[in-house]
Write a protein that holds these residues in place. Structure first.
Motif, PDB file in Angstrom:
ATOM      1  N   VAL A  24      34.284  -2.100 -15.867  1.00 28.40           N
ATOM      2  CA  VAL A  24      32.966  -2.348 -16.452  1.00 28.40           C
ATOM      3  C   VAL A  24      32.564  -3.770 -16.094  1.00 28.40           C
ATOM      4  CG1 VAL A  24      31.563  -2.388 -18.541  1.00 28.40           C
ATOM      5  CG2 VAL A  24      33.478  -0.779 -18.364  1.00 28.40           C
ATOM      6  N   ALA A  25      31.405  -3.920 -15.470  1.00 25.53           N
ATOM      7  CA  ALA A  25      30.936  -5.226 -15.023  1.00 25.53           C
ATOM      8  C   ALA A  25      30.454  -6.067 -16.194  1.00 25.53           C
ATOM      9  CB  ALA A  25      29.812  -5.054 -13.998  1.00 25.53           C
ATOM     10  N   ASP A  26      30.164  -7.321 -15.913  1.00 26.66           N
ATOM     11  CA  ASP A  26      29.728  -8.244 -16.964  1.00 26.66           C
ATOM     12  C   ASP A  26      28.401  -7.833 -17.594  1.00 26.66           C
ATOM     13  OD1 ASP A  26      31.977  -9.774 -16.561  1.00 26.66           O
ATOM     14  OD2 ASP A  26      30.995 -11.188 -15.195  1.00 26.66           O
ATOM     15  N   ASP A  27      27.596  -7.035 -16.882  1.00 30.44           N
ATOM     16  CA  ASP A  27      26.329  -6.572 -17.451  1.00 30.44           C
ATOM     17  C   ASP A  27      26.504  -5.351 -18.340  1.00 30.44           C
ATOM     18  OD1 ASP A  27      26.868  -4.586 -15.630  1.00 30.44           O
ATOM     19  OD2 ASP A  27      24.960  -4.761 -14.546  1.00 30.44           O
ATOM     20  N   GLY A  28      27.762  -4.958 -18.590  1.00 28.70           N
ATOM     21  CA  GLY A  28      28.030  -3.836 -19.475  1.00 28.70           C
ATOM     22  C   GLY A  28      27.929  -2.481 -18.823  1.00 28.70           C
ATOM     23  N   ARG A  29      27.804  -2.446 -17.499  1.00 25.50           N
ATOM     24  CA  ARG A  29      27.669  -1.181 -16.778  1.00 25.50           C
ATOM     25  C   ARG A  29      28.967  -0.822 -16.051  1.00 25.50           C
ATOM     26  NH1 ARG A  29      22.490   1.519 -17.284  1.00 25.50           N
ATOM     27  NH2 ARG A  29      21.021  -0.076 -17.997  1.00 25.50           N
ATOM     28  N   VAL A  30      29.249   0.474 -15.962  1.00 26.97           N
ATOM     29  CA  VAL A  30      30.436   0.935 -15.255  1.00 26.97           C
ATOM     30  C   VAL A  30      30.320   0.560 -13.783  1.00 26.97           C
ATOM     31  CG1 VAL A  30      31.779   2.964 -14.582  1.00 26.97           C
ATOM     32  CG2 VAL A  30      30.777   2.826 -16.883  1.00 26.97           C
ATOM     33  N   ALA A  31      31.398   0.026 -13.239  1.00 28.49           N
ATOM     34  CA  ALA A  31      31.410  -0.447 -11.852  1.00 28.49           C
ATOM     35  C   ALA A  31      32.436   0.333 -11.044  1.00 28.49           C
ATOM     36  CB  ALA A  31      31.722  -1.939 -11.804  1.00 28.49           C
ATOM     37  N   SER A  32      32.281   0.280  -9.732  1.00 22.73           N
ATOM     38  CA  SER A  32      33.183   1.015  -8.844  1.00 22.73           C
ATOM     39  C   SER A  32      34.490   0.282  -8.600  1.00 22.73           C
ATOM     40  CB  SER A  32      32.492   1.287  -7.501  1.00 22.73           C
ATOM     41  OG  SER A  32      32.114   0.070  -6.889  1.00 22.73           O
ATOM     42  N   SER A  33      34.494  -1.041  -8.799  1.00 21.92           N
ATOM     43  CA  SER A  33      35.717  -1.809  -8.556  1.00 21.92           C
ATOM     44  C   SER A  33      35.778  -2.985  -9.518  1.00 21.92           C
ATOM     45  CB  SER A  33      35.747  -2.321  -7.111  1.00 21.92           C
ATOM     46  OG  SER A  33      34.635  -3.162  -6.857  1.00 21.92           O
ATOM     47  N   GLY A  34      36.968  -3.574  -9.623  1.00 17.20           N
ATOM     48  CA  GLY A  34      37.171  -4.676 -10.544  1.00 17.20           C
ATOM     49  C   GLY A  34      37.185  -6.020  -9.848  1.00 17.20           C
ATOM     50  N   ALA A  35      37.611  -7.017 -10.598  1.00 15.29           N
ATOM     51  CA  ALA A  35      37.726  -8.377 -10.076  1.00 15.29           C
ATOM     52  C   ALA A  35      39.086  -8.924 -10.461  1.00 15.29           C
ATOM     53  CB  ALA A  35      36.621  -9.263 -10.642  1.00 15.29           C
ATOM     54  N   PRO A  36      39.737  -9.660  -9.563  1.00 18.48           N
ATOM     55  CA  PRO A  36      41.102 -10.142  -9.844  1.00 18.48           C
ATOM     56  C   PRO A  36      41.183 -11.076 -11.041  1.00 18.48           C
ATOM     57  CG  PRO A  36      40.215 -11.144  -7.854  1.00 18.48           C
ATOM     58  CD  PRO A  36      39.282 -10.057  -8.226  1.00 18.48           C
ATOM     59  N   ASP A  37      40.094 -11.752 -11.366  1.00 22.06           N
ATOM     60  CA  ASP A  37      40.126 -12.687 -12.490  1.00 22.06           C
ATOM     61  C   ASP A  37      39.477 -12.105 -13.736  1.00 22.06           C
ATOM     62  OD1 ASP A  37      37.597 -12.601 -11.435  1.00 22.06           O
ATOM     63  OD2 ASP A  37      37.216 -14.760 -11.627  1.00 22.06           O
ATOM     64  N   GLY A  38      39.258 -10.787 -13.751  1.00 19.91           N
ATOM     65  CA  GLY A  38      38.602 -10.160 -14.898  1.00 19.91           C
ATOM     66  C   GLY A  38      39.568  -9.910 -16.045  1.00 19.91           C
ATOM     67  N   GLU A  39      39.011  -9.437 -17.149  1.00 18.89           N
ATOM     68  CA  GLU A  39      39.799  -9.117 -18.343  1.00 18.89           C
ATOM     69  C   GLU A  39      40.504  -7.787 -18.133  1.00 18.89           C
ATOM     70  OE1 GLU A  39      39.151  -8.655 -23.203  1.00 18.89           O
ATOM     71  OE2 GLU A  39      37.431  -8.866 -21.848  1.00 18.89           O
ATOM     72  N   MET A  40      41.811  -7.757 -18.377  1.00 19.31           N
ATOM     73  CA  MET A  40      42.613  -6.555 -18.142  1.00 19.31           C
ATOM     74  C   MET A  40      43.122  -5.988 -19.459  1.00 19.31           C
ATOM     75  SD  MET A  40      42.731  -6.189 -14.786  1.00 19.31           S
ATOM     76  CE  MET A  40      44.148  -5.130 -14.524  1.00 19.31           C
ATOM     77  N   TRP A  41      42.969  -4.690 -19.634  1.00 16.13           N
ATOM     78  CA  TRP A  41      43.514  -3.987 -20.785  1.00 16.13           C
ATOM     79  C   TRP A  41      44.459  -2.906 -20.262  1.00 16.13           C
ATOM     80  CZ3 TRP A  41      41.130  -3.582 -26.100  1.00 16.13           C
ATOM     81  CH2 TRP A  41      40.284  -4.653 -26.371  1.00 16.13           C
ATOM     82  N   ASP A  42      45.680  -2.919 -20.736  1.00 14.03           N
ATOM     83  CA  ASP A  42      46.651  -1.900 -20.345  1.00 14.03           C
ATOM     84  C   ASP A  42      46.450  -0.675 -21.236  1.00 14.03           C
ATOM     85  OD1 ASP A  42      48.800  -0.341 -19.640  1.00 14.03           O
ATOM     86  OD2 ASP A  42      50.338  -1.800 -20.187  1.00 14.03           O
ATOM     87  N   VAL A  43      46.080   0.459 -20.633  1.00 13.31           N
ATOM     88  CA  VAL A  43      45.853   1.685 -21.410  1.00 13.31           C
ATOM     89  C   VAL A  43      46.794   2.788 -20.929  1.00 13.31           C
ATOM     90  CG1 VAL A  43      43.481   1.115 -22.016  1.00 13.31           C
ATOM     91  CG2 VAL A  43      43.928   2.344 -19.889  1.00 13.31           C
ATOM     92  N   THR A  44      47.984   2.390 -20.553  1.00 14.05           N
ATOM     93  CA  THR A  44      49.004   3.358 -20.170  1.00 14.05           C
ATOM     94  C   THR A  44      49.250   4.330 -21.330  1.00 14.05           C
ATOM     95  OG1 THR A  44      50.068   1.695 -18.784  1.00 14.05           O
ATOM     96  CG2 THR A  44      51.388   3.624 -19.396  1.00 14.05           C
ATOM     97  N   GLY A  45      49.382   5.595 -21.003  1.00 15.66           N
ATOM     98  CA  GLY A  45      49.614   6.608 -22.028  1.00 15.66           C
ATOM     99  C   GLY A  45      48.374   7.019 -22.780  1.00 15.66           C
ATOM    100  N   CYS A  46      47.207   6.657 -22.253  1.00 15.32           N
ATOM    101  CA  CYS A  46      45.951   6.938 -22.951  1.00 15.32           C
ATOM    102  C   CYS A  46      45.003   7.764 -22.075  1.00 15.32           C
ATOM    103  CB  CYS A  46      45.247   5.638 -23.335  1.00 15.32           C
ATOM    104  SG  CYS A  46      46.172   4.609 -24.495  1.00 15.32           S
ATOM    105  N   VAL A  47      44.092   8.435 -22.747  1.00 16.76           N
ATOM    106  CA  VAL A  47      42.989   9.141 -22.097  1.00 16.76           C
ATOM    107  C   VAL A  47      41.709   8.378 -22.396  1.00 16.76           C
ATOM    108  CG1 VAL A  47      41.573  11.233 -22.181  1.00 16.76           C
ATOM    109  CG2 VAL A  47      44.060  11.429 -22.119  1.00 16.76           C
ATOM    110  N   ILE A  48      40.861   8.205 -21.381  1.00 18.27           N
ATOM    111  CA  ILE A  48      39.573   7.550 -21.560  1.00 18.27           C
ATOM    112  C   ILE A  48      38.471   8.598 -21.470  1.00 18.27           C
ATOM    113  CG2 ILE A  48      37.943   5.864 -20.625  1.00 18.27           C
ATOM    114  CD1 ILE A  48      40.301   4.331 -19.479  1.00 18.27           C
ATOM    115  N   THR A  49      37.556   8.558 -22.427  1.00 20.15           N
ATOM    116  CA  THR A  49      36.376   9.424 -22.378  1.00 20.15           C
ATOM    117  C   THR A  49      35.127   8.570 -22.561  1.00 20.15           C
ATOM    118  OG1 THR A  49      36.205   9.836 -24.769  1.00 20.15           O
ATOM    119  CG2 THR A  49      37.675  11.281 -23.496  1.00 20.15           C
TER     120      THR A  49
END
Length: 438
Positions: A24-49
């Motif tokens: 998700v980009a800084d404008d709050g929209r879903v993006a196709s790729s991330g950034a190396p210095d962005g905020e990372m959340w580990d969601v291993t073992g989870c489903v995203i909807t």
């Protein structure tokens, strides 16, 4: 830039799923790729909807659940029992703000990022020097509760036996006050607030109310929403007019593509075909319809006809819970009583893209690139999901009453590790208790 990393499964939309990361980009929209210095959340073992869309709620009723005289009774008895409770508490901005805060918090904590609040009950205008201003204050209080919590709100200026001219004047004033001319189709530019209009139904509101509120909607490009064809609605329409509800709605100009109708339990094949032809959308509310004895909407037949359907909880006075995923599970389970059993993904589509379609929204209800970053992270690593072969279907079949671990709106966390980010549940509960008992 936000990156959710390592998901077991990501439901992009009802037709597209994948594994891996979501950005998700800084404008709050879903993006196709991330950034190396962005905020990372580990969601291993989870489903995203996508964030769930509750397409039909009555937030005021959150403060009036399981009241004596409201369980297992006909609607003719239920309505006055609820009305007496509202009158006893005194409907004003402080009450609606407190009930909305609790209802919206409950919604966020159960994965609902967008809630359509059909506000039907208002102060007695005879006791006010400026009744229209009072309704504006109520709408503003509900909107402010949503802003504090970070919830996306659709506020529906409803009517239940209101004076038609006064209802229309109120809808006009609310639109001017909350949108201030800066909107597109009744939606603010940030997408956080949307306005609509909606009489309760032909069982309570006159042709004049439908037409005048429809004029406000046309003037400002607002969506129109109402309720029809619960069994009691059909009975009252036949008694009062000698006609069925959808016949009246068509004559009154309320069967068109900008209209969403909740419930639709008692509809004939010919009526289903007419709804599809007119482009009307619908909302299924089994958590209300089943306990109230109104029947079960023929969801499969409606969908087969090409009608877009959302899912709603309706209010706390009938359902007593604002947990949309629980109602999605109920919808799936009872569907076989009135047609083929609905697959889990079909019902999840109703709770996401279907509800968004009824709001005229293409920016929510999915996680395709460019969508608003409204999403839920569901932990499926525990014993309640052990042995589940299909983690998307398992969201409904397994672990009844499950809640998301994290919830994001516009890429910002509003629920983190099962806790609200911007408010304390205890404070919201205490504020509501004081307001009702004072």
């Amino acid at each position: 830039m936000l990156t959710l990393s390592g998901a077991e499964r990501i439901m992009i939309d009802p037709a597209d799923e994948r594994d891996g990361d979501l950005h998700v980009a800084d404008d709050g929209r879903v993006a196709s790729s991330g950034a190396p210095d962005g905020e990372m959340w580990d969601v291993t073992g989870c489903v995203i909807t996508p964030g769930l869309v509750n397409a039909h709620h009555h937030l005021l009723q959150t403060g009036f659940r399981t009241l004596p005289g409201t369980r297992g009774v006909p609607m003719r008895e239920w309505l006055p029992a609820m009305a007496a409770a509202y009158a006893g508490a005194g409907i004003d901005a402080s009450l609606t703000g407190a009930t909305a805060a609790v209802g919206l918090a409950e919604s966020l904590l159960s994965g609902v990022t967008t809630t359509a609040d059909h506000q039907l009950n208002w102060p007695d205008p005879r006791g006010s020097t400026d009744p229209v201003a009072d309704t504006v204050a109520i709408a503003r209080a509900i909107a402010e509760s949503a802003t504090v919590l970070g919830a996306r709100l659709v506020f529906v200026r409803g009517s239940a036996r209101d004076d038609p001219e006064q209802a229309a004047a109120s809808a006009e004033a609310i639109t001017q006050a909350l949108l201030a001319g800066s909107h597109e189709g009744g939606v603010t530019h940030d997408g956080m607030l949307q306005l609509a209009v909606g009489p309760a139904g032909v069982h309570s509101d006159s042709e004049a109310t439908f037409r005048l509120l429809g004029e406000v909607a046309a003037r400002h490009g607002l969506r129109r929403r109402t309720q029809a064809n619960e069994q009691v609605d059909t009975e009252i329409a036949l008694e009062k007019y000698g006609r069925r509800p959808l016949d009246l709605l068509e004559d009154w100009g309320w069967l068109s593509s900008d209209v969403t109708i909740a419930h639709l339990c008692d509809v004939t094949p010919a009526e289903i075909a007419r709804l599809a032809e007119r482009g009307v959308t619908g909302t299924h509310a089994p958590g209300c319809d089943v306990p109230m004895g109104w029947g079960i909407a023929p969801v499969h037949a409606l969908l087969e006809a090409g009608i877009e359907l959302g899912l709603g909880t309706s209010g706390g006075g009938s359902n007593d819970a604002g947990h949309l995923l629980a109602d999605a599970r109920l919808a799936m389970q009872v569907s076989g009583l009135i047609g083929p059993q609905l697959p889990a993904r079909t019902v999840l589509a109703m709770a996401t893209t279907g509800g968004a379609a009824g709001l005229g929204r293409t920016d929510i209800g999915h996680l395709r690139e460019g969508a608003r970053g409204d999403l839920c992270v569901w932990d499926v690593s525990g014993v309640s999901d052990a042995g589940v072969a299909d983690p998307i279907a398992g969201l409904l079949w397994a672990s009844p009453g499950r809640k998301p671990r994290h919830v994001f709106v516009d890429g910002r966390p509003v629920v983190r590790d099962y806790q609200l980010v911007s408010a304390r549940e205890a404070d919201l509960v205490a504020n509501l208790k004081v307001r009702i008992t004072s």
